[in-house]
Scaffold this motif. Structure first.
Motif, PDB file in Angstrom:
ATOM      1  N   LYS A 290       0.865  -1.184   0.000  1.00 42.83           N
ATOM      2  CA  LYS A 290       0.000   0.000   0.000  1.00 42.83           C
ATOM      3  C   LYS A 290       0.898   1.229   0.000  1.00 42.83           C
ATOM      4  CE  LYS A 290      -3.018  -3.165   1.219  1.00 42.83           C
ATOM      5  NZ  LYS A 290      -2.295  -4.387   1.328  1.00 42.83           N
ATOM      6  N   PHE A 291       0.503   2.238  -0.753  1.00 46.17           N
ATOM      7  CA  PHE A 291       1.287   3.460  -0.862  1.00 46.17           C
ATOM      8  C   PHE A 291       0.385   4.682  -0.812  1.00 46.17           C
ATOM      9  CE2 PHE A 291       3.788   0.322  -3.146  1.00 46.17           C
ATOM     10  CZ  PHE A 291       5.063   0.551  -2.673  1.00 46.17           C
TER      11      PHE A 291
ATOM     12  N   LYS B  54       7.813   8.445  -9.678  1.00 46.69           N
ATOM     13  CA  LYS B  54       8.988   7.911  -8.989  1.00 46.69           C
ATOM     14  C   LYS B  54       8.526   7.030  -7.834  1.00 46.69           C
ATOM     15  CE  LYS B  54      13.367   9.196  -6.992  1.00 46.69           C
ATOM     16  NZ  LYS B  54      14.277  10.247  -6.604  1.00 46.69           N
ATOM     17  N   SER B  55       9.127   5.861  -7.735  1.00 43.26           N
ATOM     18  CA  SER B  55       8.819   4.945  -6.639  1.00 43.26           C
ATOM     19  C   SER B  55      10.124   4.607  -5.928  1.00 43.26           C
ATOM     20  CB  SER B  55       8.148   3.685  -7.175  1.00 43.26           C
ATOM     21  OG  SER B  55       9.034   3.008  -8.042  1.00 43.26           O
ATOM     22  N   GLY B  56      10.036   3.678  -4.990  1.00 44.04           N
ATOM     23  CA  GLY B  56      11.226   3.258  -4.275  1.00 44.04           C
ATOM     24  C   GLY B  56      11.255   3.775  -2.853  1.00 44.04           C
TER      25      GLY B  56
ATOM     26  N   VAL C 151       4.586   6.904  -3.399  1.00 47.80           N
ATOM     27  CA  VAL C 151       4.955   7.037  -4.798  1.00 47.80           C
ATOM     28  C   VAL C 151       4.747   8.509  -5.125  1.00 47.80           C
ATOM     29  CG1 VAL C 151       4.293   6.417  -7.163  1.00 47.80           C
ATOM     30  CG2 VAL C 151       4.226   4.686  -5.359  1.00 47.80           C
ATOM     31  N   GLU C 152       5.557   9.076  -5.996  1.00 50.30           N
ATOM     32  CA  GLU C 152       5.406  10.475  -6.365  1.00 50.30           C
ATOM     33  C   GLU C 152       5.103  10.592  -7.853  1.00 50.30           C
ATOM     34  OE1 GLU C 152       8.929  12.569  -5.199  1.00 50.30           O
ATOM     35  OE2 GLU C 152       8.445  12.405  -3.072  1.00 50.30           O
TER      36      GLU C 152
END
Length: 150
Positions: free
Chosen positions: A27-28, A95-97, A102-103
């Motif tokens: 989940k993000f 962008k993830s990570g 997440v952006e």
């Protein structure tokens, strides 16, 4: 074993599959940024109250609400933080990570309204030339502005 799992998966179809996928996957939160330009090419930057004092300048940004498109997040955040209306254009970056987020960043253009900042979150809002950005701008936002050049 894989064949048995695949057969069971086909049998359960529908809402139960979605519930299992929800439980199984990460989940993000999604942070969404708008690189907002006026018709002269200037970029809207905000000095954020909650950000570290040495790097408070950045683009309008916030988290997407449940069920909200990322484009709608940009429109809502800009309106909440500045009182301005924008039209969202192309996706600039995803962008993830990160551990929990997440952006996503979008280009947007000024569409109207009168500047009225939300003083709880924002200290100052100004238009800047992309070639003359203020000291204390988030480096990631500087890069977004350069990448999103028209």
């Amino acid at each position: 074993m894989k064949h048995l799992i695949a057969r069971l998966w086909r049998l359960i179809r529908g809402p139960l599959q979605w519930r299992l996928l929800w439980l199984w996957n990460a989940k993000f939160m999604v942070g969404v940024t708008g690189v907002v330009r006026d018709d002269g090419g200037r970029v809207l930057l905000l000095r954020h109250r909650m950000w570290p004092p040495e790097r408070q300048w950045g683009c309008p940004t916030g988290y997407a609400n449940k069920g909200e498109t990322f484009e709608d997040t940009v429109v809502r955040e800009v309106r909440e933080e500045t009182g301005l209306d924008v039209k969202v254009n192309r996706l600039v970056r995803v962008k993830s990570g990160y551990k929990l987020r997440v952006e996503a960043a979008y280009e947007a253009e000024f569409a109207g309204g009168t500047l009225k900042i939300d003083s709880v979150e924002i200290l100052e809002a100004r238009w800047f030339s992309p070639h003359d950005l203020p000291e204390g701008i988030q480096e990631s936002h500087r890069l977004l502005i350069q990448h999103a050049q028209p």
